[in-house]
Motif scaffolding. Structure first.
Motif: not given
Length: 454
Positions: A332-338
């Protein structure tokens, strides 16, 4: 004979000739002279048979004269006159013997139009028969193609139908393989290894015929002679601009490569090409229906089918089966950041790494979101943990994306079915156990493998 009678005699709509009983011409009208180009002086005193071509002379002497002698009259017999300029004139001849006058009288009708009509009738009948044959062949092949499920099915049907339809000694269907090379899929190739490939023939876009005396393709012509063949025809197979292959027909006797031949080849070629396209599209649709469209690995449906089959095989063969449940850490953090587009790139890359991390016969699938499953048949606990550790290692490597570098990892839950010690489980139960073990790995710190307690 009055002047009027004489005029009618000369200008009658048919040729009139009188001969003595021995067949020597004694009188002839102007109509016949105009048809044949002779003069009256040139014909009178000659035998009637000298007006005929060789075949008609033989018939007249062997048959016509005898009938005339026995019956006294002969009606509407086809003969052929020879004109002075060397042309044949088909005629219908009626004759009667006049014993009292010592004459044989001939009335000759010009049959040119009748012969032309009969020829046209024969041609029309032949065209109709060819059309009926074409319809029959196309109907038969359409029925056969309708049940074709593979490229090989289509090729075998096409080769068999073409061999019968064109009276060919051999037929071969060649399809383009993944390397763009023509490969014999059905039928036979009597020239295999005997002639080098000819680019013009391999890439032809129209039906092409080569004879054993063709100066344009001397090597092919010589190979045909060596195999006691007279000709070959090449029919390209294509659909929507895509080259699929060729049909090659080999002939032992010189055939009539007429319009009917080319039309039928093209019609059959279109049907075969369309069927190949349909079969391949169905195959692609079947693959899409059972594979994840983003990553290309098996989807949930295919995983379930494969898992049930693998579990049955493991039970029957008394071999272990390992199920690995994998979840991407902090996805989820990958999607939120990138962004989600980059997240999709990560999913695709990790799916590729998962396939590289398992063995060739293992199955990798995506069951949703960032969750993957690997099915490893014939795998005991030691081998399964080794596979899991290898997956962890390949997934830790940095992933380069358009807007940076991402470090990702996965948590792995492992469940093992051993038919020697376990009761028969369902595939769903194995997945639940592996899923629970994966969450244990998450809680233990992520980027690790946890084995499910049986």
């Amino acid at each position: 004979m009055t002047t009027t009678d004489a005029a009618w005699y000369d200008r009658a709509p048919c040729g009139l000739i009188a001969t003595d009983l021995d067949g020597t011409i004694v009188d002839v009208n102007e109509t016949l002279l105009q048809w044949t180009g002779h003069t009256g002086d040139g014909l009178v005193g000659r035998s009637f048979t000298t007006l005929l071509d060789r075949g008609s002379q033989m018939f007249f002497e062997a048959r016509y004269r005898q009938l005339l002698h026995l019956r006294g009259t002969v009606n509407e017999q086809f003969l052929t006159l020879r004109t002075t300029d060397g042309f044949d004139l088909p005629v219908l001849v009626n004759a009667a013997r006049d014993e009292g006058a010592g004459r044989i009288r001939f009335a000759i009708l010009n049959a040119t139009e009748r012969v032309r009509y009969e020829r046209e009738l024969v041609t029309a009948r032949r065209i109709a028969e060819e059309a009926a044959q074409r319809v029959r062949i196309l109907q038969e092949v359409s029925t056969a193609f309708g049940v074709s499920a593979t490229d090989e099915d289509v090729a075998q049907t096409f080769a068999a139908v073409a061999r019968e339809a064109f009276s060919a000694r051999d037929t071969g269907v060649f399809l383009l393989d993944d390397n763009g090379e023509l490969t014999l899929v059905a039928g036979a190739n009597p020239l295999e290894g005997k002639v080098r490939p000819v680019p013009e023939l391999r890439e032809t876009t129209i039906v092409t015929v080569v004879h054993d005396d063709d100066a344009n393709f001397p090597e092919v012509a010589q190979a045909l002679k060596n195999e006691d063949l007279t000709s070959l025809s090449i029919m390209p197979l294509s659909a929507e601009g895509e080259r699929l292959g060729v049909l090659v027909c080999f002939f032992a006797t010189r055939s009539d490569f007429d319009a009917h031949f080319f039309d039928l080849q093209q019609a059959l070629g279109r049907q075969a090409s369309q069927t190949l396209q349909r079969v391949r599209l169905q195959r692609q649709l079947a693959v899409l229906a059972l594979h994840d469209q983003l990553t290309g690995v098996a989807n949930r449906q295919l995983l379930q089918l494969t898992l049930d089959e693998a579990l049955h095989t493991a039970t029957t063969a008394q071999e272990c089966l390992a199920v690995l449940f994998l979840d991407i850490d902090d996805f989820k953090s990958i999607n939120d950041s990138f962004g989600h587009a980059t997240g999709d790139l990560v999913l695709v890359e990790l799916a590729t790494r998962l396939r590289d991390g398992v063995r060739a016969h293992d199955v990798v699938g995506r069951i949703g979101g960032d969750e993957f499953v690997a099915l490893c048949p014939s795998t005991d606990a030691v081998a399964a943990e080794a596979i899991a550790e290898r997956i962890l290692a390949v997934c830790r490597k940095p992933i380069t994306v358009p807007n940076g570098v991402i470090s990702a990892s996965v948590s792995v839950g492992l469940s093992l079915f051993d038919p020697a010690t376990d009761t028969l489980e369902t595939g769903a139960q194995l997945l639940v156990r592996a899923d629970a073990a994966m969450y244990d790995a998450k809680r233990a710190g992520k980027d690790r493998v946890t084995v499910s307690a049986a």
